[in-house]
Design a protein around this motif. Sequence first.
Motif, PDB file in Angstrom:
ATOM      1  N   PHE A  70       0.697  -1.436  -0.264  1.00 60.98           N
ATOM      2  CA  PHE A  70      -0.180   0.368  -0.126  1.00 60.98           C
ATOM      3  C   PHE A  70       0.921   1.475  -0.400  1.00 60.98           C
ATOM      4  N   ALA A  71       1.453   1.109   0.957  1.00 61.81           N
ATOM      5  CA  ALA A  71       2.824   2.182   0.871  1.00 61.81           C
ATOM      6  C   ALA A  71       3.686   2.693  -0.813  1.00 61.81           C
ATOM      7  N   THR A  72       3.737   1.954  -0.767  1.00 59.02           N
ATOM      8  CA  THR A  72       4.440   2.365  -1.803  1.00 59.02           C
ATOM      9  C   THR A  72       4.130   1.669  -2.950  1.00 59.02           C
ATOM     10  N   LYS A  73       2.658   1.691  -3.431  1.00 58.58           N
ATOM     11  CA  LYS A  73       2.257   1.682  -4.730  1.00 58.58           C
ATOM     12  C   LYS A  73       1.570   3.120  -4.670  1.00 58.58           C
ATOM     13  N   THR A  74       0.906   3.889  -3.064  1.00 61.82           N
ATOM     14  CA  THR A  74       0.473   5.451  -2.930  1.00 61.82           C
ATOM     15  C   THR A  74       1.936   6.285  -3.460  1.00 61.82           C
ATOM     16  N   MET A  75       2.921   5.623  -2.915  1.00 59.90           N
ATOM     17  CA  MET A  75       3.916   6.705  -3.263  1.00 59.90           C
ATOM     18  C   MET A  75       4.841   6.826  -4.703  1.00 59.90           C
ATOM     19  N   LEU A  76       4.548   5.429  -5.382  1.00 64.91           N
ATOM     20  CA  LEU A  76       4.656   5.455  -6.557  1.00 64.91           C
ATOM     21  C   LEU A  76       4.076   5.612  -8.010  1.00 64.91           C
ATOM     22  N   GLY A  77       2.273   5.380  -7.306  1.00 63.09           N
ATOM     23  CA  GLY A  77       1.438   5.520  -8.689  1.00 63.09           C
ATOM     24  C   GLY A  77       1.646   3.746  -9.461  1.00 63.09           C
ATOM     25  N   LYS A  78       1.744   3.117  -8.766  1.00 63.26           N
ATOM     26  CA  LYS A  78       2.337   1.755  -9.743  1.00 63.26           C
ATOM     27  C   LYS A  78       1.154   0.646  -9.062  1.00 63.26           C
ATOM     28  N   THR A  79       1.154  -0.286 -10.362  1.00 60.67           N
ATOM     29  CA  THR A  79       0.278  -1.157  -9.979  1.00 60.67           C
ATOM     30  C   THR A  79       0.808  -2.503  -9.737  1.00 60.67           C
ATOM     31  N   GLU A  80       2.398  -2.297  -9.611  1.00 62.32           N
ATOM     32  CA  GLU A  80       2.462  -3.740  -9.465  1.00 62.32           C
ATOM     33  C   GLU A  80       3.212  -3.967  -8.462  1.00 62.32           C
ATOM     34  N   GLY A  81       3.089  -5.307  -7.583  1.00 64.15           N
ATOM     35  CA  GLY A  81       3.756  -5.850  -6.593  1.00 64.15           C
ATOM     36  C   GLY A  81       4.715  -5.355  -6.165  1.00 64.15           C
ATOM     37  N   ILE A  82       4.490  -5.542  -4.377  1.00 57.60           N
ATOM     38  CA  ILE A  82       5.482  -5.212  -4.669  1.00 57.60           C
ATOM     39  C   ILE A  82       7.180  -6.137  -3.926  1.00 57.60           C
ATOM     40  N   ASN A  83       6.723  -7.302  -4.979  1.00 57.66           N
ATOM     41  CA  ASN A  83       7.447  -8.533  -5.266  1.00 57.66           C
ATOM     42  C   ASN A  83       8.070  -7.913  -5.968  1.00 57.66           C
ATOM     43  N   ILE A  84       7.911  -7.076  -7.267  1.00 55.40           N
ATOM     44  CA  ILE A  84       8.331  -6.362  -8.537  1.00 55.40           C
ATOM     45  C   ILE A  84       9.482  -5.966  -7.949  1.00 55.40           C
ATOM     46  N   LEU A  85       8.619  -5.121  -7.363  1.00 55.44           N
ATOM     47  CA  LEU A  85       9.007  -3.406  -6.846  1.00 55.44           C
ATOM     48  C   LEU A  85       9.913  -3.618  -5.504  1.00 55.44           C
TER      49      LEU A  85
END
Length: 232
Positions: A164-179
């Motif tokens: 959630f934090a990562t997608k919110t900050m980066l606006g990306k759709t990929e999951g944490i496993n990828i990012l």
Amino acid sequence: MLDLHQKYFQLLKLTRKYIEQETGTRIPLPKIRRQGEEGSRKGTLETIENTIQGCKKCRLSQYRKNIVLGTGNTDAPLMIIGEAPGEQEDIQGQPFVGAAGQLLTKMLAAIHIERENVYITNVVKCRPENNREPHHDEIEACNPYLIAQIKVINPKIILCLGNFATKTMLGKTEGINILRGKIFDYQGIKLLPTYHPAALLYHPALKRDAWIDMQLLQKEIEEENGVRNMSD
Ligand code: SF4
């Protein structure tokens, strides 16, 4: 061939390791020195605190005991962003005080960072009932507070914990496993996503990758320190 900066950081690392082995004590990473602004951040954060008091912008206001804005060193070069307060956080009004918080403290200690030397917050400031995931409209409603905090703290590095934090900050759709494990740019600030400590408690096999990410964080902080020291 290693450039001068890389040689310098390697030398710093080896020196610290040698001293730690010889003395049997751990040396915390030096704080990244920051110029100007000190003192004013605290006041501006208090303004955000006053603004958020009694907030009813989303349905999470119905279930909370406390709004959990953030805690830590307001002059911190490292800001950590998690997902949402849990039960203990809601009761105590502080982020990351439960089991996941204890693991976060250990993860930081493993790379010589004292928890009180960082600033910690969450994407949403009120606990979702039964610890469910925050909904998109709740994240959106709460986002101006997070953006205001980032502007005030103005960190050098942001560590994003979980999806959630990562997608919110980066606006990306990929999951944490990828990012995870990669350095991104967030408006001129380095941003490193890794697993949320709560995920590590449920899935201990992920700890290996989380450790790799923490080592990358350590390297980035050392480089930040080194660049500043060298430019003195
Ligand atoms: S989660 Fe954020 S926007 Fe929603 S009520 Fe709490 S403080 Fe307000």
